[in-house]
Design a protein around this motif. Structure first.
Motif: not given
Length: 308
Positions: A91-106, A179-186
């Motif tokens: 379940x580990x995802x890198x810092x950059x990959x998580x933000x990239x996934x967040x961007x793609x999701x939204x 998955x990484x989304x804006x609210x979860x990361x913030x």
């Protein structure tokens, strides 16, 4: 916490369903894998039909293709990681990959919302202005409008990432989501999150309700036009033309509106149910939509029957 003792996050861990017992991991990952597989097969078949049949090269189907691409890309950027989380315990995802996934999701969610609004406008012009339809909604115009949707959807999503990326992330790195989304990361930032969450929620509501408003106005005009038709055959033909789009629109908007309204009136879901609702309205439409294109659209249905 002092600067010397602060440990900054280098990667995140996607939890998925926090209350899920490990003995069900294989079952959940298998279900998600099948959802992803059926999404690829269904949308892939529609793409193949579109590519091999020039009779489908019409404005309405170009809009469907935009929706197909968005659905497939959304599922591809979200499902493989959560499947790996439960299937391979990764379940580990890198810092950059998580933000990239967040961007793609939204981003793909925004594209879907705008595309459904474009679909409603297409039906409005087809029914209310039938003699001018092929001039206004030509293949070229629809392709241009679809490209505008894909380009325009970048704007605020880039801003969300740009505002969230520089924040300090320290301590907890677990994301209670699939998955990484804006609210979860913030919420994981070591700072006051409401200053960043509220503008993003406002933007999400503007996109959702703005697109829904266009859809409601378009179909209200369609209903008024249909009421002027004196014969039952005309009503049924118009309803048949719009039925597939109405189902697709309902699958996308109704669960989202329910979820946001429930939060607004104070209905609180537990973490597992909350994640389940979000996954249902995010991932079921991409799997079901191709069935609607094929089974509720007479032209596609005839092509399928002929090929089978």
């Amino acid at each position: 916490m002092s600067g010397e003792n602060m440990t900054f996050v280098k990667d995140f861990f996607i939890v998925g369903f926090p209350g899920l017992h490990p003995k069900y991991y294989a079952l959940v990952s298998a279900i998600m894998f099948l959802v992803y597989l059926f999404t690829l097969i269904g949308n892939g078949c529609f793409l193949l039909l579109f590519a091999t049949n020039k009779t489908l090269h019409k404005p309405m189907y170009f809009i469907y293709i935009s929706l197909v691409l968005s659905d497939v890309l959304f599922s591809t950027c979200t499902l493989p990681k959560i499947i790996a989380r439960y299937w391979f315990h990764d379940g580990t995802i890198s810092f950059a990959a998580c933000f990239f996934q967040m961007y793609l999701v939204h981003y793909f969610g925004t594209v879907n919302s705008y595309t459904l609004a474009l679909m409603a406008l297409d039906r409005y012009i087809a029914i209310c202005y039938p003699f001018r339809y092929h001039t206004i909604m030509s293949n070229r115009n629809i392709v241009v409008l679809s490209l505008v949707v894909w380009v325009f959807a970048h704007g605020c999503n880039i801003m969300m990432v740009a505002r969230a990326l520089p924040l300090p992330y320290c301590g907890i790195n677990t994301i209670i989501h699939c998955y990484c989304d804006h609210v979860s990361i913030i919420r994981l930032a070591c700072t006051e999150g409401s200053l960043y969450i509220f503008p993003a929620l406002v933007y999400a509501m503007v996109v959702l309700l703005g697109s829904l408003a266009i859809i409601l106005v378009s179909y209200s005009c369609i209903i008024l036009a249909v009421l002027k038709i004196s014969n039952t055959h005309g009503w049924l033909k118009t309803f048949s033309t719009c039925s597939s789009q109405l189902i697709i629109i309902a699958l996308f908007f109704l669960p989202r509106c329910f979820y946001f309204m429930a939060a607004y009136i104070g209905i609180i879901f537990n973490a597992d149910l909350q994640v389940a609702i979000i996954m249902l309205y995010s991932l079921l439409p991409p799997m079901i939509n191709p069935l609607i294109y094929c089974l509720k659209t007479e032209e596609v249905k005839k092509i399928l029957i002929r090929k089978l």
